[in-house]
Design a protein around this motif. Structure first.
Motif, PDB file in Angstrom:
ATOM      1  N   LEU A  13       0.822  -1.207   0.000  1.00 24.19           N
ATOM      2  CA  LEU A  13       0.000   0.000   0.000  1.00 24.19           C
ATOM      3  C   LEU A  13       0.863   1.267   0.000  1.00 24.19           C
ATOM      4  O   LEU A  13       0.554   2.245  -0.689  1.00 24.19           O
ATOM      5  CB  LEU A  13      -0.938   0.009   1.207  1.00 24.19           C
ATOM      6  N   LEU A  14       1.942   1.236   0.763  1.00 23.29           N
ATOM      7  CA  LEU A  14       2.852   2.373   0.789  1.00 23.29           C
ATOM      8  C   LEU A  14       3.489   2.583  -0.581  1.00 23.29           C
ATOM      9  O   LEU A  14       3.592   3.708  -1.077  1.00 23.29           O
ATOM     10  CB  LEU A  14       3.936   2.159   1.850  1.00 23.29           C
ATOM     11  N   GLY A  15       3.908   1.503  -1.233  1.00 21.38           N
ATOM     12  CA  GLY A  15       4.493   1.594  -2.570  1.00 21.38           C
ATOM     13  C   GLY A  15       3.487   2.123  -3.579  1.00 21.38           C
ATOM     14  O   GLY A  15       3.819   2.973  -4.409  1.00 21.38           O
ATOM     15  N   ALA A  16       2.236   1.642  -3.510  1.00 15.74           N
ATOM     16  CA  ALA A  16       1.200   2.126  -4.425  1.00 15.74           C
ATOM     17  C   ALA A  16       0.923   3.602  -4.185  1.00 15.74           C
ATOM     18  O   ALA A  16       0.729   4.374  -5.128  1.00 15.74           O
ATOM     19  CB  ALA A  16      -0.069   1.313  -4.256  1.00 15.74           C
ATOM     20  N   GLY A  17       0.925   4.021  -2.932  1.00 20.49           N
ATOM     21  CA  GLY A  17       0.714   5.438  -2.617  1.00 20.49           C
ATOM     22  C   GLY A  17       1.834   6.312  -3.145  1.00 20.49           C
ATOM     23  O   GLY A  17       1.597   7.402  -3.670  1.00 20.49           O
TER      24      GLY A  17
END
Length: 165
Positions: A13-17
């Protein structure tokens, strides 16, 4: 094992954000003359001529074709956010005026304060005449093509060509 899954999902999720936010970064661009203030200040009215200005500042962006001889040096800096058009945030126009003998008479420097922003009205060009609706545009020519006296094929008074044939 459960903590490991949460860690992997959180990292994903952090990478996608981060990927999503990187698409929102603005792109900066410079076009035209690179202004070096020290070189611009070295050009003096009454002292320099066309040849010394070209040596100091380089070839102009464009030259006035009519009226007083003027050399223009144009620089523009733009920013562009994702999925938008580039917007100027800084512009410099350096105008070097010459007298009849080819010597520098004055130097002017302007910026975005002289630029006019035009917003077209709904992407329509205003025209003279009346405003016609969709149905009038669609069916407005019925009966006019080939009508007598209109220069079409039906009708009879001479041909409709440019030479009367």
């Amino acid at each position: 094992m459960r903590v490991y899954k949460r860690l992997v999902v959180g990292a994903a999720l952090l990478g996608a954000g981060l990927v999503t936010l990187s698409g929102c970064a603005s792109i900066k661009d410079h076009r035209g003359y690179l202004v070096d203030q020290a070189l611009v200040d070295s050009v003096q009215p009454g002292i320099d001529n066309r040849q010394s200005v070209e040596r100091a500042l380089g070839r102009p962006t464009y030259v006035a074709q009519f009226g007083e001889p003027v050399w223009y040096y144009v620089a523009i800096d733009t920013r562009q956010a994702a999925f938008t058009r580039p917007r100027p945030y800084q512009e410099t126009v350096l105008k070097v005026h010459f007298d009849a003998a080819g010597n520098v008479s004055r130097i002017e420097k302007t910026g975005l304060e002289k630029v006019v922003r035009l917003d077209p009205d709904h992407h329509k060009t205003p025209t003279l005449g009346r405003n016609r609706g969709f149905l009038e545009d669609l069916f407005g020519n019925i009966g006019t093509v080939g009508a007598p006296g209109m220069g079409g094929g039906a009708g009879g008074e001479g041909g409709g060509g440019p030479n009367g044939s």
